[in-house]
Design an enzyme around this catalytic site. Structure first.
Site, short mmCIF file in Angstrom:
data_model
loop_
_atom_site.label_atom_id
_atom_site.label_comp_id
_atom_site.label_asym_id
_atom_site.label_seq_id
_atom_site.Cartn_x
_atom_site.Cartn_y
_atom_site.Cartn_z
N HIS A 98 0.86 -1.19 0.00
CA HIS A 98 0.00 0.00 0.00
C HIS A 98 0.90 1.24 0.00
CE1 HIS A 98 -2.81 3.06 1.32
NE2 HIS A 98 -3.79 2.25 0.93
N GLU A 170 -3.74 2.11 -7.29
CA GLU A 170 -4.10 3.13 -6.31
C GLU A 170 -3.22 4.36 -6.51
OE1 GLU A 170 -6.45 1.57 -2.84
OE2 GLU A 170 -4.39 1.82 -2.20
P1 PGA Z 1 -9.51 6.03 0.34
O1 PGA Z 1 -8.32 4.97 0.58
O2 PGA Z 1 -10.68 5.27 -0.21
O3 PGA Z 1 -9.78 6.61 1.70
O4 PGA Z 1 -9.00 7.03 -0.64
C1 PGA Z 1 -8.08 3.94 -0.34
C2 PGA Z 1 -6.92 3.12 0.13
O5 PGA Z 1 -5.99 3.69 0.73
O6 PGA Z 1 -6.87 1.89 -0.05
#
Ligand code: PGA
Length: 254
Positions: A98, A170
């Site tokens: 992540h 992401e």
């Molecule tokens: P968010 O986070 O939906 O709060 O933007 C997504 C993530 O970090 O997996």
């Protein structure tokens, strides 16, 4: 491909609150929803055992992911939690790489590769996150940066193990900011990663799930999730609010 919606609870909720949220979520879901959509939640380590016990006892179909896993197998590594320890708790998934781990805890692509190996060796499905920063997007270097992240993450894995991975795009600039990537942005990146994987003759990219994460909310979920190439969502903030999380799940057209 069956869609998957993953709630990343991050550093929130002590275990009693986590139990309440799991139970509320379970009551709010349509019966047998899991036949059509996979639902996974990723609480803190301290809640894993309690939630897994409830899931087993009540035969719930929600699956549990850890938010990370150690790059080490066992030994003198204070504070670490191993893939074996997680698998013994019947944890089925693990978020790996992540951007918060990469940026706040300085995790490298090589560390992430070790974690992916440890997860698959213990039958845990890695949810491998990748994505560019705002600067990388502005300088147009994002695709080569992302392909490099993905290539290192899967290095040395057997074909069948790569096919188990859930790849989560992401973009860092979209996480927790309310700025969601456009469907076109997400499709461009996911298509490039799919293409990269398919150039390796032994991976069948049609078997692999590619999901999107970053400010997914009930307002933008339908557009993102009903695109053929996006197989699901990794939801942060909105997953802590059962009503919002359920609306996101419901926005998947079956
Ligand atoms: P968010 O986070 O939906 O709060 O933007 C997504 C993530 O970090 O997996």
């Amino acid at each position: 491909m069956k869609k998957i919606i993953i709630g990343n609870w991050k550093l929130n909720l002590e275990h009693l609150e986590a139990i309440q949220l799991l139970q509320k979520l379970n009551y709010s879901l349509e019966v047998n929803i899991e036949d059509n959509i996979d639902i996974v939640i990723a609480p803190s380590y301290t809640s894993l055992r309690s939630l897994q016990t409830i899931i087993d006892a009540d035969n719930l179909k929600i699956k549990i992911s850890s938010q990370d896993v150690s790059a080490f197998i066992e030994g003198a590594y204070t504070g670490e939690v191993s893939a074996l320890q997680l698998s013994k708790l019947n944890i089925t998934h693990s978020i790996i790489g992540h951007s918060e781990r990469r940026t706040v805890f300085n995790e490298t692509d090589e560390t992430i590769n070790l974690k992916v190996h440890n997860a698959v060796n213990n039958n845990i499905i890695p949810i491998v996150c990748f994505g560019e920063s705002e600067e990388q997007r502005d300088t147009n270097e994002y695709l080569s940066y992302i392909l490099n992240q993905v290539n290192i993450a899967v290095k040395g894995l057997r074909k069948d193990k790569v096919e188990e991975i859930i790849f989560a795009y992401e973009p860092i600039w979209a996480i927790g900011t309310g700025k969601v990537a456009s469907v076109e942005n997400a499709i461009e990146v996911i298509s490039s990663v799919k293409q990269e994987i398919s150039t390796k003759p032994f991976y069948d990219e049609e078997k692999i799930r590619f999901i999107y994460g970053g400010s997914v909310s009930p307002t933008n979920a339908s557009e993102l999730l009903n695109t053929k190439i996006i197989d699901g969502a990794l939801v942060g903030g909105a997953s802590l609010d059962v009503d919002k999380f359920v609306q996101i799940i419901k926005s998947v057209k079956l």
